[in-house]
Design a protein around this motif. Structure first.
Motif, short mmCIF file in Angstrom:
data_model
loop_
_atom_site.label_atom_id
_atom_site.label_comp_id
_atom_site.label_asym_id
_atom_site.label_seq_id
_atom_site.Cartn_x
_atom_site.Cartn_y
_atom_site.Cartn_z
N ARG A 1 0.85 7.01 -6.69
CA ARG A 1 -0.15 8.07 -6.90
C ARG A 1 0.46 9.45 -6.71
O ARG A 1 0.03 10.42 -7.34
N ASN B 1 0.47 4.14 -2.79
CA ASN B 1 0.30 5.56 -2.43
C ASN B 1 1.43 6.40 -3.00
O ASN B 1 1.20 7.53 -3.45
N THR C 1 0.82 -1.21 0.00
CA THR C 1 0.00 0.00 0.00
C THR C 1 0.85 1.26 0.00
O THR C 1 0.47 2.27 -0.59
N SER C 2 2.03 1.20 0.62
CA SER C 2 2.93 2.35 0.59
C SER C 2 3.39 2.61 -0.85
O SER C 2 3.43 3.77 -1.29
#
Length: 185
Positions: free
Chosen positions: A92, A89, A85-86
């Motif tokens: 993005r 993110n 997830t890091s």
């Protein structure tokens, strides 16, 4: 005269056991990824101005505890899950160099700590006697955060390199002292 029997179910049982182990591993990896995601969010929620640095970053200590308790051949999956997830993110956000440095430093740290504790502190038995405990403190609480802080500190400004180095080292060391021993193996 005896009849020879062929165990046709034996091969199927082996395949079934492999599928069960694969599913169990996948569920464990997803669970670790979810826990690491939540711990990262907790770390972000506790950042303090003016530098917006968290005083305690639990993700490294959690991942370290998992790596010490699992077979080395599965480490890649747990590391990927912990940082998935890091990375999403960061993608993005355009992959800021500071985020990449934090991930690299975090992976270096947990690998040094997990390998060192398994090798020198008895792995899951690191808290069973004084010698193992001292080895745990040297490797996981001091050496791993000390080493990774040199990479992570580049995420800040060069004028404040040693400030960021100290903050990374201390927040990671505190997590290894407070959290990792409390996480059951």
């Amino acid at each position: 005269m005896r009849e020879a029997t062929i165990d046709v179910g034996g091969a199927g049982d082996g395949i079934t056991r492999r599928w069960v182990r694969a599913i169990r591993l996948a569920l464990n990896v997803l669970l670790v990824g979810s826990i690491c995601y939540l711990s990262t969010e907790i770390g972000f929620a506790h950042k303090f101005p003016p530098h917006y640095i968290s005083a305690l970053w639990p993700t490294g200590a959690i991942l370290f505890s998992v790596l010490v308790a699992t077979p080395i051949r599965h480490w890649w999956a747990y590391i990927l899950a912990a940082y998935f997830t890091s990375v999403i993110n960061d993608a993005r956000a355009g992959f800021p160099i500071s985020a990449i440095l934090f991930i690299v430093a975090g992976v270096i740290e947990v690998l040094i700590a997990a390998v060192g504790v398994r090798r020198f502190a008895g792995g899951l038995r690191a808290f069973d006697n004084l010698q193992s405990l001292v080895a745990y403190i040297i490797v996981a609480v001091v050496l791993a955060p000390f080493t990774s802080a040199f990479v992570a500190a580049f995420a800040g400004t060069l004028d404040h390199y040693w400030f960021y180095w100290r903050v990374w080292f201390l927040s990671e060391a505190v997590a290894f002292v407070m959290l990792a021993p409390a996480i059951p193996g």
